[in-house]
Design an enzyme around this catalytic site. Structure first.
Site: not given
Length: 418
Positions: A46, A49-50, A126
């Site tokens: 993840h 992905e950022h 997040e």
């Protein structure tokens, strides 16, 4: 018509041409996610992905965003347990530009150290937001309850401690191991021509990465009970049993079973718990299908003092379907709902692009609309009863986020065991 192209390096390109629309949806799918992580790097998929959006050798992060804003398109990404997708949707005349930017991100992201540290803070925020959203958090807990220490039970976001420890070298090593041609699929749906296909081949067909993805064994259903005490107004409860892998021959029967149990406003759970008893605002069921396993889950948000009642109603509904089956009327209603939602989804180029990517990565094949309709129509009441009988005799996995410190006495994992 769906077409599949295999490049010289093994990368697959799957396309579906739709001449009647004026848009193109493109996706770069990578067969990696939290399932392929370890405790030491959980969250890296993840986080990567950022980082792919934080600048390349020729574009800043702002220029990546502006390149799509200026043409009225959009670009985004998501990470799941078994795959990561980078996607864009643009007008057909801008499709090659979208390929340029996506391929630039895929091959030439710089992972600047300063951006790396800033983005760690973004993802940690997040995680904090997720922790403050109990009706999201409980779904992470039910995965842990189902899969225990297997990576399918890991959080996709990871933890602050692990994120703080990740280095640029860790990211590059992970890319080398997982972002390989054999692990990558490019999908296209919409109004495009041969020029777009050639542009994709030029950018993706020759690269090489030698790493080997981490292999993870088939998980065992753990059937644990996990509670997280928080000062919430509601208790957020999940109940789960083992499900089916994505390619199982009974998957269509399970999809229909889910629909009639908790997949719609006319479903048994919704009607009984919300409409008849007024015990919850949100109550539903869903099935998560992975490459070699699955989990069937019921969620309800209710007042803490009503948890026991909601649990008893939900499990009695499961037992009733298991013991007495379903009616032809319920089955036919479910079939029409599924066929309707399927056909409506085909009006979206994004949905078609996503279907291509998931099917190629997890199934290795693609079904036409007629084949999908035929599969739904073939399901019988006996087939739905058989899958209910198979699944609803298992010990339960339980998860709850609530102000309660313990599960109420009647909320037990053995209530369906017979």
């Amino acid at each position: 018509m769906i077409q599949r192209h295999i490049c010289e390096n093994g990368l697959r390109i799957v396309t579906e041409k739709i001449p009647s629309v004026r848009s193109v949806a493109l996706g770069v799918w990578v067969r990696t996610g939290s399932r392929f992580e370890t405790e030491a790097n959980n969250g890296i998929s993840h986080f990567l992905e950022h980082m792919f959006f934080k600048g390349t050798e020729t574009r800043t992060a702002k220029e990546i965003a502006e390149s799509f804003d200026e043409i009225g398109g959009n670009v985004n990404a998501f990470t799941s347990k078994e795959y990561t997708c980078y996607y864009a949707r643009v007008l057909d005349r801008h499709a090659i530009m979208a390929v340029d930017v996506l391929s630039d991100m895929y091959f030439h992201s710089v992972f600047d150290e300063e951006e790396l540290e800033k983005e760690k803070n973004v993802v940690i925020e997040e995680i904090g937001m997720y922790e403050d959203t109990p009706d999201d958090l409980v779904h992470d807990l039910i995965a842990q309850a189902c899969y225990s220490d297997h990576p399918l039970g890991y959080s996709i976001l990871g933890t602050e401690e692990v994120l703080r420890s990740l280095t640029r070298s860790d990211l590059l090593t992970y890319i080398d191991h997982h972002y390989t041609p054999a692990n990558t699929v490019v999908t296209v749906a919409g109004n495009f021509d041969e020029q777009l296909l050639e542009a994709i081949k030029r950018r993706f067909s020759r690269y090489r990465r030698s790493g080997v993805s981490r292999q993870v064994g088939v998980p065992r259903f753990a059937g644990k009970s996990i509670i997280q005490t928080k000062a919430t107004e509601q208790a957020h409860l999940c109940i789960a049993v083992p499900g089916l892998p994505v390619g199982d021959e009974q998957i269509d029967s399970l999809i229909l079973l889910n629909n009639l149990l908790g997949g719609s406003m006319s479903s048994r759970l919704f009607q009984e718990i919300r409409e008849e008893r007024g015990l919850a605002y949100s109550v539903y069921s869903y099935h998560s299908a992975y490459s070699d396993s699955g989990m069937f889950t019921i969620y309800a948000g209710t007042a803490p003092e009503q948890v026991e009642q909601v649990f008893e109603i939900a499990t009695s509904i499961l037992a009733d379907v298991r013991d007495h089956g379903i009616s032809e009327k319920e089955l036919n209603k479910g079939k029409e709902q599924l066929k309707g939602s399927l056909m409506l989804s085909l009006e979206s180029t994004n949905s078609r692009m996503s279907r291509l990517g998931k099917n190629e990565l997890l199934l290795g094949r693609h079904y036409s609309l007629d084949e999908l309709i035929a599969r739904i129509d073939r399901v019988s009441t006996e087939a739905v009863a058989a899958i209910a009988d198979k699944l609803f005799r298992s010990p339960l996995a339980l998860a709850m986020v609530s102000p309660l410190e313990h599960f109420p006495a009647q909320v037990r994992s053995d209530v369906l065991v017979s």
